[in-house]
Each structure stands twice: as structure tokens, then as C-alpha cells.
Write a protein that holds these residues in place. Structure first.
Motif, PDB file in Angstrom:
ATOM      1  N   TYR A  28      -3.576   0.088  42.402  1.00 45.70           N
ATOM      2  CA  TYR A  28      -3.487  -0.202  40.966  1.00 45.70           C
ATOM      3  C   TYR A  28      -4.631  -1.104  40.513  1.00 45.70           C
ATOM      4  N   GLY A  29      -4.984  -2.062  41.362  1.00 46.80           N
ATOM      5  CA  GLY A  29      -6.063  -2.976  41.010  1.00 46.80           C
ATOM      6  C   GLY A  29      -7.390  -2.245  40.872  1.00 46.80           C
ATOM      7  N   LEU A  30      -7.645  -1.292  41.761  1.00 49.39           N
ATOM      8  CA  LEU A  30      -8.874  -0.501  41.692  1.00 49.39           C
ATOM      9  C   LEU A  30      -8.931   0.274  40.379  1.00 49.39           C
ATOM     10  N   ILE A  31      -7.827   0.935  40.066  1.00 53.95           N
ATOM     11  CA  ILE A  31      -7.795   1.770  38.855  1.00 53.95           C
ATOM     12  C   ILE A  31      -7.997   0.899  37.611  1.00 53.95           C
ATOM     13  N   ARG A  32      -7.330  -0.258  37.591  1.00 50.38           N
ATOM     14  CA  ARG A  32      -7.478  -1.158  36.437  1.00 50.38           C
ATOM     15  C   ARG A  32      -8.918  -1.684  36.347  1.00 50.38           C
ATOM     16  N   GLN A  33      -9.508  -1.956  37.507  1.00 50.90           N
ATOM     17  CA  GLN A  33     -10.880  -2.473  37.518  1.00 50.90           C
ATOM     18  C   GLN A  33     -11.863  -1.422  37.019  1.00 50.90           C
ATOM     19  N   ILE A  34     -11.672  -0.177  37.462  1.00 44.70           N
ATOM     20  CA  ILE A  34     -12.548   0.902  36.980  1.00 44.70           C
ATOM     21  C   ILE A  34     -12.378   1.065  35.470  1.00 44.70           C
ATOM     22  N   ALA A  35     -11.146   0.994  35.010  1.00 41.77           N
ATOM     23  CA  ALA A  35     -10.894   1.114  33.565  1.00 41.77           C
ATOM     24  C   ALA A  35     -11.628   0.004  32.812  1.00 41.77           C
ATOM     25  N   ALA A  36     -11.642  -1.198  33.404  1.00 45.50           N
ATOM     26  CA  ALA A  36     -12.325  -2.317  32.742  1.00 45.50           C
ATOM     27  C   ALA A  36     -13.834  -2.094  32.703  1.00 45.50           C
ATOM     28  N   LYS A  79      -1.256  10.850  45.883  1.00 43.76           N
ATOM     29  CA  LYS A  79      -0.852   9.514  45.443  1.00 43.76           C
ATOM     30  C   LYS A  79      -1.819   8.944  44.408  1.00 43.76           C
ATOM     31  N   HIS A  80      -3.130   9.098  44.685  1.00 44.27           N
ATOM     32  CA  HIS A  80      -4.109   8.528  43.759  1.00 44.27           C
ATOM     33  C   HIS A  80      -3.935   9.097  42.354  1.00 44.27           C
ATOM     34  N   GLN A  81      -3.555  10.370  42.293  1.00 44.37           N
ATOM     35  CA  GLN A  81      -3.368  11.039  40.998  1.00 44.37           C
ATOM     36  C   GLN A  81      -2.215  10.392  40.221  1.00 44.37           C
ATOM     37  N   MET A  82      -1.133  10.140  40.933  1.00 45.06           N
ATOM     38  CA  MET A  82       0.015   9.528  40.268  1.00 45.06           C
ATOM     39  C   MET A  82      -0.269   8.078  39.893  1.00 45.06           C
ATOM     40  N   TRP A  83      -0.980   7.340  40.764  1.00 48.98           N
ATOM     41  CA  TRP A  83      -1.348   5.965  40.403  1.00 48.98           C
ATOM     42  C   TRP A  83      -2.206   5.943  39.140  1.00 48.98           C
ATOM     43  N   VAL A  84      -3.144   6.887  39.058  1.00 51.40           N
ATOM     44  CA  VAL A  84      -3.998   6.959  37.865  1.00 51.40           C
ATOM     45  C   VAL A  84      -3.152   7.290  36.632  1.00 51.40           C
ATOM     46  N   ALA A  85      -2.251   8.266  36.781  1.00 49.86           N
ATOM     47  CA  ALA A  85      -1.401   8.652  35.642  1.00 49.86           C
ATOM     48  C   ALA A  85      -0.555   7.466  35.184  1.00 49.86           C
ATOM     49  N   GLN A  86      -0.114   6.654  36.140  1.00 44.60           N
ATOM     50  CA  GLN A  86       0.733   5.512  35.784  1.00 44.60           C
ATOM     51  C   GLN A  86      -0.071   4.365  35.180  1.00 44.60           C
ATOM     52  N   ALA A  87      -1.275   4.122  35.719  1.00 41.93           N
ATOM     53  CA  ALA A  87      -1.935   2.843  35.454  1.00 41.93           C
ATOM     54  C   ALA A  87      -3.194   2.918  34.600  1.00 41.93           C
ATOM     55  N   TYR A  88      -3.808   4.091  34.449  1.00 46.38           N
ATOM     56  CA  TYR A  88      -5.053   4.120  33.680  1.00 46.38           C
ATOM     57  C   TYR A  88      -4.745   4.092  32.176  1.00 46.38           C
ATOM     58  N   PRO A  89      -5.418   3.245  31.428  1.00 48.12           N
ATOM     59  CA  PRO A  89      -5.142   3.167  29.984  1.00 48.12           C
ATOM     60  C   PRO A  89      -5.857   4.280  29.209  1.00 48.12           C
ATOM     61  N   PHE A  90      -5.263   5.454  29.172  1.00 50.62           N
ATOM     62  CA  PHE A  90      -5.880   6.580  28.464  1.00 50.62           C
ATOM     63  C   PHE A  90      -5.821   6.344  26.973  1.00 50.62           C
TER      64      PHE A  90
END
Lengths: 561, 108
Positions: free
Chosen positions: A364-372, A386-397
């Protein structure tokens, strides 16, 4: 009179219909097409390394732009290789046109070299397909393919062209026009009024948006309707981005890996307004127990989706954008304070828990950091797992067509070529590809294509040395019998990427992960970042396959317990 | 054409009787594969099928016998989505087209 062969006619028609990039691989049966393509001044050919890659590159172009995209493959193995990308496009309603070479008609049916029944094989996985029997037919077939791919509910179209048809000379007087797409509208004004009355009378309504919102460019209409009537809004995996993640009414994704509060509030709704979604089992869980007390208004452009899985109390068959825009003036402005309070309460009691959200070396931290580090224009492609679901859950689209992901078919190997395609269609944008160590290996040869095309693709390989979601199901439902899901041999992805001529970074060896990620995101052209992830990092919450959505495992809010 | 083709309201489902579906389709070598493939892929039950060209041969007529307890509504909708299907008409009672053929389907 124009005079040319079938292959030249095909290329000229593609040019006239605005095609500027074709991904594909040549072979014996499509060489006349490639010869004609070599003379095109407006179409750029992108040489893939596997026909499945070519199919997904076309998908990446189509998903990110909304326009039909084209891929080429030869007969036999070329055609069989591209089938997965066509099936994927069918299940996610993506408009791609695949043109395959076929052995000459005189050899069809003789088990000739590289002969396969491409037409027969592609029937169940295309919206429509053609076997062209004369060069003259191309004047009808190619325009029809563009119309069919984009009209109504979009989908893939395959055109199989025997080599003798490609070489057949024809003369013709007039070029065919791009056919008009027919507008689908099978509802009356009184249906709109009835729907509005149902929405106005509902006490606990929820808006449920799917991939059809993106196809219909219906997101503005959907957001305005939700805001006017204060409708909490959930989205399917393909619907993510229809309403920005940070919108106060947004509930995020529903279903198997939804936040707890999302599935819990859906349990309580008394009206489900469904637009461009098809009650997929990953979204609804056990369908008989999905939104048990809700009446359903179903908006879809495909009449076949109405009453397929869930009976609709009211159906509105048409373009989601038009329907929602017609509904807007008819629904009342409501504040729905009680319902929104209930939503806020469930959200507070059952928040989405993101372990490691502050650690860029955790999922989650990686995905949030990339989004930032990304901007609003950045496109996000994922593979499957798993990465797909983490992105779907955590990336601010924040907008539709921002996320490119294989939803219906769930095809590992989708991410990298789809990201390349998106980058080709949008060369000014950065494309981030989140992948896993299982998925990336399923189309890793396209790293060569990414380098060759200088595609602006940043690949993050979340490496848990396993087939993560399989392993998670074995953990939860098969007595921790981790069979065939853990890789015994660990691939050195950084060296592999460098071998392909690509810059690569090892996050596990970095003293300053944020600086490494920043450098990767700022790299010109393609690069790969290897991110080691623990095998035991699971995706929670999880609804067991076949169970009702309220039966979630994990992701509890221990802080308030 | 994505628009709903000439369609008729489905008669009420009859668990015992059979239904007959009359299709008008483009006549080309692949059309039977499209129709039969749809039935098998979607687990629709087809009990009998007849197909012959009509008129100048550009179109064909297909008669399909289906069990009365099938998902008639879904079958008709999915057939109408096929590009080669011009019209789909569900006949409310057992149609005589299959009755007239009975003598050719005798024996064990």
C-alpha cells in the motif's frame, strides 16, 4: 476507378478510418498486408514480440483512447496466440479489430502449413468475426468491423483474410464511408419518470457504476446525479475513476476485495441504481444475497444484461450517459442526512485498513508513494493478482480511462503490453504498470518492444516469489497447502530488464526508497523497478468465492475493537 | 445493427411444452456455427434445428426447438445480439414445422 489488391485496399481503408498505429507480427499468410503497410505514410507499425502482446498493445490503445485499435497476426500460431487478448477484450467490452492472415482459399480445409480454423475458434470470444472470401467483400467488411467494434456495447472483431484475397486485384469506383453507429434507446419518457420517482421515494439508495460509464462518457452525468440526490456511489473494478476516489459520496470498489464499509452499506440499501454494470460475481458475491432488500433500476446498453443475473424492477436500455442526463432534471435535490450519517458511521466503524501505508517498500505504501509522484494525467495499468487488487483499493483514481486492468478475463500478462499501447496512444503521458513476478513473466518479451518504441512506461514488479492470490486462497481455504503457488527459483528481474536494454532499479537494495522511486518516475523512456514483497502480505478484506459479500475475512478495524 | 431487432414478447414459460424459435439470418457458411455455438456456450438447451436458404439465397430461415423451461428471454436477447440474426420470433405454442417432420425421426 481505383485499382489495387486486397491487402492494399485493407491498408487504405484503415488509413481512411483514422488508424495511425498497428501492433502486430508478420508471417507467411499476412505478408501481402505487411507489404502494403510498408508503403503507408500515416500508419506506424509496432512490432510486438508475441501476438498476445500485439493484442494487448491494441487493447491499451483502445482502453486509454476509447477508439477502436487494430492488431495484425498471421495464420495458425499467430492467430492462436492472439486469442487470449481477444477473449479479454470481449469480457471487458473493448473495441479492437484483429486482422489475421489465412492460408489461400484453395488450401483451406487441407490441414495446410500454419492453417487453423481462426474463424471458428474466434466465434465465442469476439463480438463478431468475418472470413473474407473476395477482395470486393473488404469494401463492406472493414467498415462493418469498425461499426460493430464501437457500436452499442463495444467489443472485439476479427477479420480473417486468406492470402489469395490479399493478392486479388480489384477495381472499384467509390470508397465506402465510415458507417454511422446506431444509437440504442429502448425506453420511454415515462420510464425515466418512473425511475426518478423510485429514486426520489427511496430512503437508502446506492448508485452502482460499471465499465459502461467509461464507454458512454457518462461520468459527468453520473456525478451530477449523485450530487443532486446525494447518492452514495460504488464502482466495479472497471468502473473505478468514474467518480474520483476522494469524492465524499464515493464508496470505492464493491465485492470480493472491497472495503468492509462498502459491502456493509450495500447490504442496507433499498434501491440500487445500476449503470453500465453487469452483476459480475466478483462484484456481487453470492448473487441471491446481494443487496437483499433493494429494488433494482438497471441501465445498460446491452439488453442481454437486463434480468440475466438479477431481476430489474425497472430497465432502461440505452446509453448510460444519455439515460443519466435525462434522469438528472427529474430527480429531486435531497440531502439524505440520515442515510449519509449511516454511511459515515459504517465507514468510521469499518474503515479500510491499509497496513504499511507509510512505508514505500510495502504494497500500500508503494502504491500511495507512486500516486504522490504521479500527476493527474498519469495512466495506470495493472497485471492480475494481489498487486492489482491493492492498486484498485489504494490508488486515488480521479478520472475514467485512467486505470487499465483486465477485469472480466483476469489475464496475467495483460499489464506490460497494455501499458505500452496506452503510452503509444498518449506519448505525452507517463504510464505506470504495476505488475507481479508471476504476471510479468507471462509477457516479459514485450520489454523489448517497450525499449524499441521508447515507450514512457514505468514498470513496478511487486515480487512476492509466488502466485500470490492463488497462495492466499490456499492459505484461507485449502488448509495452507501451498502447492504449485510458490516459485522455487527466483528470477533476477533487474538484470533481465537491463538485458533488454532498459534502466532498472532494485528497491530492496535502496538506502532511500523514496529517492529511488522518484528517480524511476523521472526516468526518460521505459524503466523497471523491482519491489520485494513478503509472501504473507495478503489482500484483505476478502469475500470467499461463492459467499455473500457480508462474509468478509480480514481487514477488521482492531484499533476500535 | 445493435438496435433490438423485430422482437416479440416472450410467451409465459411452460415447463412441460416445447417452444419453437424462428430466425431469419444472413446466409453464409459460418452462421450455423454462430447460432449453435451460442446455445452451447451459454448452456441453453437446443432440442432440434432446421436450416434452409430462403428467397434469393442471401438469407436463411432457421427453426429451433427448445424446451419450454429454458431461459427464453435470455435466449432471444442473446440471439438478437448476433450480427447475422435479422429477426427472432418465438412462437407461443408448439409449431407445426417440427410436427410435420416427425415421420423422418422415428425409430430407436
Amino acid at each position: 476507378m481505383d485499382k489495387m489488391n486486397g491487402a492494399q485496399l485493407t491498408i487504405k481503408l484503415l488509413e481512411r478510418f483514422g488508424v495511425d498505429i498497428i501492433a502486430g507480427i508478420p508471417g507467411g499468410s499476412n505478408l501481402p498486408l505487411y507489404d502494403a503497410l510498408s508503403h503507408s505514410t500515416t500508419i506506424r507499425h509496432v512490432l510486438a514480440r508475441h501476438e498476445q502482446g500485439a493484442g494487448f498493445i491494441a487493447q491499451g490503445m483502445a482502453r486509454s483512447s476509447g477508439r477502436p485499435a487494430v492488431c495484425f497476426a498471421t495464420s495458425g500460431p499467430g492467430a492462436t496466440n492472439v486469442m487470449t487478448a481477444l477473449a479479454d477484450a470481449k469480457l471487458d467490452s473493448i473495441p479492437i479489430i484483429c486482422i489475421t492472415g489465412q492460408v489461400p482459399q484453395s488450401l483451406i480445409g487441407t490441414d495446410a502449413f500454419q492453417e487453423i480454423d481462426t474463424y471458428g475458434m474466434s466465434i465465442p470470444i469476439t463480438k463478431h468475426n468475418f472470413l473474407v472470401r473476395s477482395a470486393r467483400e473488404l469494401l463492406e467488411v472493414i467498415p462493418a468491423a469498425f461499426r460493430i467494434a464501437g457500436e452499442g456495447r463495444p467489443g472485439p472483431v476479427l477479420i480473417d483474410i486468406p492470402k489469395d484475397v490479399q493478392l486479388e486485384m480489384i477495381e472499384f469506383a467509390d470508397w465506402p464511408a465510415m458507417p454511422q453507429r446506431e444509437c440504442v434507446k429502448h425506453y420511454r419518457k415515462q420510464d425515466i419518470l418512473q425511475a426518478a420517482a423510485m429514486i426520489n421515494a427511496a430512503e437508502r439508495p446506492i448508485l452502482y457504476l460499471g465499465g459502461g460509464i467509461r464507454h458512454g462518457n457518462a461520468h459527468d452525468a453520473a456525478i451530477r446525479l449523485a450530487e443532486k440526490n446525494n447518492l452514495p456511489t460504488t464502482m466495479t473494478l472497471l468502473g473505478l475513476g468514474s467518480m474520483p476516489t476522494n469524492h465524499p459520496l464515493a464508496l470505492g470498489m464493491l465485492g470480493m476485495h472491497a472495503a468492509r464499509y462498502t459491502n456493509l452499506i450495500l447490504e442496507e440499501c433499498d434501491l440500487l441504481l445500476v449503470a453500465g454494470a453487469r452483476f459480475d460475481d466478483r462484484a456481487t458475491g453470492k448473487i441471491a444475497e446481494f443487496c437483499p432488500g433493494a429494488k433494482v433500476i438497471h441501465i445498460d446498453i446491452d439488453p442481454g444484461e437486463i434480468n440475466k443475473l438479477r431481476t430489474a424492477h425497472l430497465q432502461l436500455v440505452g446509453d448510460a450517459g444519455s439515460v443519466l442526463a435525462e434522469l438528472l432534471p427529474q430527480v429531486e435535490s435531497k440531502n439524505r442526512q440520515d442515510w449519509l450519517n449511516r454511511m459515515a458511521f459504517l465507514k468510521k466503524e469499518n474503515p479500510f485498513i491499509m497496513p504499511g501505508a507509510d512505508d514505500p517498500c510495502m504494497p500500500y505504501g508503494l502504491i500511495r508513494q507512486i500516486a504522490a509522484l504521479a500527476d493527474h494525467e498519469t495512466l495506470i495499468a495493472t497485471d492480475v493478482g494481489k498487486h492489482q487488487m491493492w492498486v484498485a483499493q489504494a490508488y486515488p483514481f480521479c478520472r475514467p480511462r485512467q486505470l487499465l486492468t483486465s477485469g472480466g478475463l483476469g489475464t496475467m500478462g495483460f499489464g506490460l503490453p497494455a501499458a505500452i499501447g496506452a503510452s503509444l496512444a498518449h506519448p505525452q503521458k507517463t504510464v505506470v504498470c504495476f505488475s507481479g513476478d508471476g504476471s510479468i513473466l507471462m509477457n516479459i518479451q514485450e520489454l523489448a518492444t517497450a525499449v524499441e518504441q521508447r515507450a514512457n512506461v514505468k514498470i513496478f514488479v511487486l515480487d512476492n516469489t509466488s502466485l500470490g492470490l492463488v497462495r492466499q486462497q490456499q492459505n484461507l481455504f485449502f488448509g495452507k497447502q501451498y502447492f504449485a503457488s510458490e516459485y522455487q527459483h527466483h528470477v533476477d528481474f533487474v538484470t533481465i530488464a537491463r538485458g533488454f536494454g532498459m534502466q532498472a532499479f532494485a528497491l530492496g537494495a535502496s538506502d532511500d526508497p523514496v529517492a529511488t522511486l522518484t528517480k524511476a518516475m523521472q526516468t526518460q523512456g521505459p524503466c523497471l523497478v523491482h519491489v520485494p514483497i513478503g509472501r504473507n502480505e495478503e489482500v484483505y478484506p476478502m469475500v470467499p468465492p461463492g459467499a455473500a459479500n457480508k462474509e468478509m475475512i480480514g481487514g477488521e478495524n482492531h484499533a476500535s475493537a | 445493427m445493435q438496435a433490438l431487432k423485430e422482437s416479440y414478447p416472450c410467451p409465459p414459460s411452460d415447463a412441460s411444452g416445447q417452444k419453437v424459435l424462428e430466425l431469419t439470418v444472413n446466409n453464409h457458411p459460418g452462421v450455423m456455427s454462430h447460432i449453435c455455438g451460442l446455445f452451447s456456450r451459454r448452456a441453453f438447451n437446443m432440442e432440434g434445428i432446421l436450416c434452409m436458404p430462403i428467397g434469393d439465397g442471401k438469407l436463411s430461415r432457421i427453426w429451433i426447438q427448445i424446451a419450454g423451461n429454458s431461459h427464453l428471454d435470455q435466449i432471444v436477447k442473446q440471439l438478437e445480439k448476433l450480427e447475422d440474426v435479422r429477426s427472432a420470433v418465438l412462437h407461443p405454442a408448439e409449431h407445426e414445422v417440427f410436427a410435420k417432420l416427425e415421420e423422418y425421426f422415428q425409430g430407436s
